[in-house]
Design a protein around this motif. Structure first.
Motif, PDB file in Angstrom:
ATOM      1  N   CYS A  12      -2.085 -10.630  -8.225  1.00 12.98           N
ATOM      2  CA  CYS A  12      -1.721  -9.225  -7.964  1.00 12.98           C
ATOM      3  C   CYS A  12      -0.485  -8.819  -8.744  1.00 12.98           C
ATOM      4  N   ASP A  13       0.473  -9.713  -8.821  1.00 12.83           N
ATOM      5  CA  ASP A  13       1.687  -9.420  -9.585  1.00 12.83           C
ATOM      6  C   ASP A  13       1.369  -9.241 -11.067  1.00 12.83           C
ATOM      7  N   ALA A  14       0.488 -10.090 -11.581  1.00 16.88           N
ATOM      8  CA  ALA A  14       0.160 -10.043 -13.010  1.00 16.88           C
ATOM      9  C   ALA A  14      -0.686  -8.830 -13.366  1.00 16.88           C
ATOM     10  N   THR A  15      -1.463  -8.336 -12.421  1.00 14.65           N
ATOM     11  CA  THR A  15      -2.402  -7.262 -12.738  1.00 14.65           C
ATOM     12  C   THR A  15      -2.151  -5.991 -11.950  1.00 14.65           C
ATOM     13  N   GLY A  16      -1.064  -5.905 -11.257  1.00 14.46           N
ATOM     14  CA  GLY A  16      -0.796  -4.782 -10.367  1.00 14.46           C
ATOM     15  C   GLY A  16      -1.012  -3.422 -10.977  1.00 14.46           C
ATOM     16  N   ASP A  17      -0.617  -3.253 -12.228  1.00 13.22           N
ATOM     17  CA  ASP A  17      -0.797  -1.937 -12.824  1.00 13.22           C
ATOM     18  C   ASP A  17      -2.148  -1.801 -13.528  1.00 13.22           C
ATOM     19  N   ALA A  18      -2.918  -2.883 -13.618  1.00 12.41           N
ATOM     20  CA  ALA A  18      -4.206  -2.826 -14.299  1.00 12.41           C
ATOM     21  C   ALA A  18      -5.352  -2.579 -13.320  1.00 12.41           C
ATOM     22  N   PHE A  19      -5.142  -2.855 -12.040  1.00 15.47           N
ATOM     23  CA  PHE A  19      -6.175  -2.681 -11.029  1.00 15.47           C
ATOM     24  C   PHE A  19      -5.883  -1.449 -10.198  1.00 15.47           C
ATOM     25  N   ASN A  20      -6.917  -0.919  -9.561  1.00 19.06           N
ATOM     26  CA  ASN A  20      -6.671   0.191  -8.651  1.00 19.06           C
ATOM     27  C   ASN A  20      -6.001  -0.337  -7.391  1.00 19.06           C
ATOM     28  N   GLY A  21      -5.329   0.534  -6.705  1.00 24.55           N
ATOM     29  CA  GLY A  21      -4.565   0.152  -5.525  1.00 24.55           C
ATOM     30  C   GLY A  21      -5.402  -0.500  -4.442  1.00 24.55           C
ATOM     31  N   ALA A  22      -6.640  -0.049  -4.262  1.00 20.68           N
ATOM     32  CA  ALA A  22      -7.497  -0.607  -3.222  1.00 20.68           C
ATOM     33  C   ALA A  22      -7.819  -2.073  -3.489  1.00 20.68           C
ATOM     34  N   GLU A  23      -8.045  -2.428  -4.749  1.00 18.65           N
ATOM     35  CA  GLU A  23      -8.358  -3.820  -5.075  1.00 18.65           C
ATOM     36  C   GLU A  23      -7.156  -4.726  -4.842  1.00 18.65           C
ATOM     37  N   VAL A  24      -5.986  -4.280  -5.255  1.00 18.81           N
ATOM     38  CA  VAL A  24      -4.764  -5.058  -5.016  1.00 18.81           C
ATOM     39  C   VAL A  24      -4.529  -5.191  -3.521  1.00 18.81           C
ATOM     40  N   GLU A  25      -4.734  -4.109  -2.778  1.00 15.96           N
ATOM     41  CA  GLU A  25      -4.545  -4.140  -1.331  1.00 15.96           C
ATOM     42  C   GLU A  25      -5.490  -5.149  -0.678  1.00 15.96           C
ATOM     43  N   THR A  26      -6.736  -5.207  -1.144  1.00 19.12           N
ATOM     44  CA  THR A  26      -7.703  -6.163  -0.610  1.00 19.12           C
ATOM     45  C   THR A  26      -7.268  -7.599  -0.892  1.00 19.12           C
ATOM     46  N   LEU A  27      -6.815  -7.865  -2.117  1.00 22.83           N
ATOM     47  CA  LEU A  27      -6.363  -9.220  -2.459  1.00 22.83           C
ATOM     48  C   LEU A  27      -5.127  -9.609  -1.662  1.00 22.83           C
ATOM     49  N   LEU A  28      -4.195  -8.685  -1.491  1.00 19.32           N
ATOM     50  CA  LEU A  28      -2.996  -8.983  -0.705  1.00 19.32           C
ATOM     51  C   LEU A  28      -3.338  -9.202   0.770  1.00 19.32           C
ATOM     52  N   ALA A  29      -4.322  -8.470   1.275  1.00 17.32           N
ATOM     53  CA  ALA A  29      -4.767  -8.689   2.655  1.00 17.32           C
ATOM     54  C   ALA A  29      -5.369 -10.087   2.796  1.00 17.32           C
ATOM     55  N   GLU A  30      -6.139 -10.506   1.801  1.00 22.45           N
ATOM     56  CA  GLU A  30      -6.690 -11.866   1.830  1.00 22.45           C
ATOM     57  C   GLU A  30      -5.571 -12.899   1.773  1.00 22.45           C
ATOM     58  N   ALA A  31      -4.558 -12.634   0.942  1.00 28.20           N
ATOM     59  CA  ALA A  31      -3.415 -13.551   0.863  1.00 28.20           C
ATOM     60  C   ALA A  31      -2.713 -13.643   2.216  1.00 28.20           C
ATOM     61  N   ALA A  32      -2.513 -12.506   2.876  1.00 26.07           N
ATOM     62  CA  ALA A  32      -1.860 -12.501   4.192  1.00 26.07           C
ATOM     63  C   ALA A  32      -2.696 -13.285   5.202  1.00 26.07           C
ATOM     64  N   ASP A  33      -4.009 -13.100   5.184  1.00 27.67           N
ATOM     65  CA  ASP A  33      -4.883 -13.853   6.078  1.00 27.67           C
ATOM     66  C   ASP A  33      -4.800 -15.353   5.798  1.00 27.67           C
ATOM     67  N   SER A  34      -4.716 -15.698   4.518  1.00 27.29           N
ATOM     68  CA  SER A  34      -4.604 -17.119   4.146  1.00 27.29           C
ATOM     69  C   SER A  34      -3.305 -17.715   4.647  1.00 27.29           C
ATOM     70  N   PHE A  35      -2.203 -16.963   4.526  1.00 27.57           N
ATOM     71  CA  PHE A  35      -0.916 -17.427   5.063  1.00 27.57           C
ATOM     72  C   PHE A  35      -1.026 -17.635   6.573  1.00 27.57           C
ATOM     73  N   ARG A  36      -1.579 -16.650   7.272  1.00 29.22           N
ATOM     74  CA  ARG A  36      -1.680 -16.747   8.730  1.00 29.22           C
ATOM     75  C   ARG A  36      -2.548 -17.934   9.156  1.00 29.22           C
ATOM     76  N   SER A  37      -3.644 -18.151   8.450  1.00 32.82           N
ATOM     77  CA  SER A  37      -4.542 -19.249   8.853  1.00 32.82           C
ATOM     78  C   SER A  37      -3.973 -20.618   8.538  1.00 32.82           C
ATOM     79  N   SER A  38      -2.967 -20.680   7.648  1.00 27.93           N
ATOM     80  CA  SER A  38      -2.369 -21.978   7.320  1.00 27.93           C
ATOM     81  C   SER A  38      -1.122 -22.262   8.141  1.00 27.93           C
ATOM     82  N   ALA A  39      -0.682 -21.295   8.938  1.00 28.20           N
ATOM     83  CA  ALA A  39       0.537 -21.459   9.741  1.00 28.20           C
ATOM     84  C   ALA A  39       0.267 -22.434  10.893  1.00 28.20           C
ATOM     85  N   ALA A  40       1.295 -23.188  11.223  1.00 25.03           N
ATOM     86  CA  ALA A  40       1.172 -24.196  12.292  1.00 25.03           C
ATOM     87  C   ALA A  40       1.240 -23.574  13.680  1.00 25.03           C
ATOM     88  N   TRP A  41       1.704 -22.353  13.791  1.00 25.28           N
ATOM     89  CA  TRP A  41       1.855 -21.766  15.126  1.00 25.28           C
ATOM     90  C   TRP A  41       0.665 -21.009  15.560  1.00 25.28           C
TER      91      TRP A  41
END
Length: 128
Positions: A99-128
């Protein structure tokens, strides 16, 4: 899993750790050398999880070197492997690099979807 793959795992993991350390100190050449070694070792042993992790480090190195196209390509390749293997924390990192590398090359919705997936991945890997 073969004995070669099993014995390669700690070495690949150590090389990736070293690459991260060099990256944090902005030693891009050393980071790239260690990540490339880890990638080659992981591929030889058939250990896809560490292959994806090494590609993620190479993506971060490319991003630091201002190679946006290379960073995006490597991050997506890494993410595909890490998603398949369930390496959620490392997957989140690769998605953020992409997302950082392509932020200005992709539309906002696509970046938002990838960042949402990243957030879900962080949450699912958390120990709590």
């Amino acid at each position: 899993m073969s004995l070669a793959a099993t014995s390669a795992q700690p070495y690949a993991e150590a090389l990736i750790g070293l690459a991260h350390g060099h990256l944090r100190r902005c030693e891009l050449e050393l980071a790239g050398a260690r990540a490339t070694q880890a990638l080659e070792l992981a591929r030889e042993a058939g250990y896809r999880g560490f292959e994806g992790s090494a590609l993620g480090v190479l993506a971060a190195i490319a991003a630091r070197a201002d190679d946006r196209a290379g960073a995006a390509r490597l991050a997506l390749e890494s993410a595909d492997i890490l998603r398949e293997r369930g390496f959620n924390l490392t997957l989140a990192h690769s998605l953020i690099v992409h997302c950082d590398a392509t932020g200005d090359a992709f539309n906002g919705a696509e970046v938002e979807t990838l960042l949402a997936e990243a957030a879900d991945s962080f949450r699912s890997s958390a120990a709590w």
